[in-house]
Design an enzyme around this catalytic site. Structure first.
Site, short mmCIF file in Angstrom:
data_model
loop_
_atom_site.label_atom_id
_atom_site.label_comp_id
_atom_site.label_asym_id
_atom_site.label_seq_id
_atom_site.Cartn_x
_atom_site.Cartn_y
_atom_site.Cartn_z
N LYS A 91 7.45 7.54 8.03
CA LYS A 91 7.83 6.13 7.68
C LYS A 91 8.86 6.25 6.79
CE LYS A 91 3.73 3.62 8.40
NZ LYS A 91 2.53 4.62 8.25
N GLU A 113 5.21 -5.26 4.01
CA GLU A 113 3.59 -5.12 3.99
C GLU A 113 3.07 -3.81 4.12
OE1 GLU A 113 5.33 -5.17 6.91
OE2 GLU A 113 4.26 -3.71 7.78
N SER A 379 2.17 13.20 12.03
CA SER A 379 2.84 12.24 11.49
C SER A 379 3.00 12.12 9.95
CB SER A 379 2.35 10.75 11.88
OG SER A 379 0.97 10.62 11.91
#
Ligand code: PLP
Length: 402
Positions: A91, A113, A379
């Site tokens: 991310k 968010e 990930s």
């Protein structure tokens, strides 16, 4: 003209995508739409972005040949190690890019968010780095479940605002962030954490994550003397790590795309997040895409053991890839994901995030031959999920006896 699976100039992937937002957001969204490509492709942006990815995030992330897992699955398996990035997942690639974009657009305030808190932490991290005020919307139930990430965000200087609506989770936090953006459209930059939302967000996030497949190309060339695998495997929540993994191969039909979405207790059980399998066309968070819906068109609550995949929609790119059979999509149930996490842990010494474990579980559903080169994106790392893993040892089969 050769067909492309990337976004078209109107912001669509086939019939999916677009920008379905309230009137008040059309101007700020248009401003992003008009500037994002010029800014992202500029030399100055690329210099700052690539320098941060290298020195701050720790890129390139390794492409690791997993020898024992390769033998087990009868293929040549390589793991793209996004779990080794700063803050522990992919991310941060996106938040580093979007914060640079926000600054260049003169925005003074960042909102975001978060569900499990991973995107919130990645956003709070870059806001600390850039000295920008940061407000994170998070469902009250998620705040309860993910206390450590809430404390990390606060320590980084962000305000975390609890959302009490719906089932108090991610989807409601997105609604609240959009409401905030409507109230402060001029000074706010909304950093969206996945390849979802109104155009141009899905494309912007995909581009900022595309560093993953750019590196895979170079690393494969170096390791095996050719720059493409036979298979790419990634998990899909909204679709940002998958977008990064497939971006530079998406129109290369030598490369098969395998996606793992969260089946929860089973795609047909009513307790699932397998949006591509069970969703119907609808509009969610500004985008026309597949949405899990009740028969009368209400958005269904998503359910998965993995908070990062617990979303009733999916990025529009994936609705199109599935509709056109460009990708094979497996629905991986909670128990299969937990078992795969234990398997990777014991076989390679890598504890994956629960989300990534869904991708690992897909290996068992593929028909592989020994010469197949498979690149699977891990990930994120599993530190955040250790309690869940221990609580669900019973799902780990032979690995659960300890
Ligand atoms: C958030 C998250 C995901 C799911 O998001 P995508 O946008 O689909 O990539 C997957 N893995 C990890 C580790 C995450 O934190």
């Amino acid at each position: 003209m050769k067909q492309t699976y990337l976004v078209d100039k109107n912001g669509y992937y086939g019939e999916f995508g677009g920008a379905y937002v309230p009137e008040i957001l059309q101007a700020p969204l248009n401003a992003i739409k008009e500037q994002y490509l010029d800014i992202i492709e500029s030399e100055e942006f690329q210099r700052e972005y690539m320098e941060l990815l290298r020195d701050y995030v720790g890129r390139p992330s390794p492409l690791y040949r997993a020898a024992r897992m390769s033998r087990r699955y009868g293929c040549e398996l390589y793991l793209k190690r996004e779990d080794l990035n700063h803050t522990g997942a992919h991310k941060i690639n996106n938040t580093v890019g979007q914060i640079l974009l926000a600054r260049k657009m003169g925005k003074r305030r960042v909102i975001a968010e978060t569900g499990a808190g991973q995107h919130g932490v990645a956003t709070a991290t870059v806001c600390a780095l850039m000295d920008m005020p940061c407000l994170i919307y998070m469902g009250a139930a998620d705040m309860e479940r993910q206390r450590l990430n809430v404390e990390r965000m606060k320590m980084l200087g962000a305000e975390v605002r609890a959302v009490h609506s719906g089932n108090d989770t991610l989807s409601n936090a997105v609604d609240e962030a959009i409401r905030d953006w409507c109230q402060h459209p001029d000074e706010t930059f909304y950093i969206i954490g996945s390849a979802v939302g109104p155009h141009p967000y899905p494309d912007m996030v995909a581009r900022l994550q595309s560093i993953i497949s750019k590196e895979i190309k170079e690393q494969l060339q170096e390791k095996i003397g050719r720059n493409h695998p036979d298979y790419l495997v990634a998990c899909v929540g909204g679709g940002s790590n998958a977008a990064g993994t497939i971006y530079h191969y998406i129109d290369d039909d030598r490369v098969k795309i395998v996606l793992a979405e969260a089946g929860g207790k089973g795609a047909d059980s009513g307790h699932t997040a397998a949006t591509i399998n069970v969703g119907r066309v609808g509009i969610l968070h500004g985008s026309r895409t597949l949405v899990m819906q009740t028969p009368d068109g209400q958005v269904m609550e998503a359910e998965s053991i993995s908070a990062g995949l617990d979303y009733p929609g999916v990025g529009p790119m994936y609705a199109n890839l599935a509709a056109r059979n460009r990708a094979t999509v497996f629905s991986i149930n909670d128990d299969e994901a937990v078992r795969a996490a234990y398997e990777l842990t014991r076989t390679e010494g890598i504890i994956p995030a629960l989300e990534s474990a869904h991708a690992v579980a897909a290996l068992g559903k593929m028909e592989l031959k020994p010469t197949d080169v498979v690149v699977l994106t891990v990930s994120g790392r599993g530190d955040k999920d250790v309690e869940t893993y221990l609580a669900n040892k019973a799902m780990a089969g032979e690995y659960g006896n300890f």
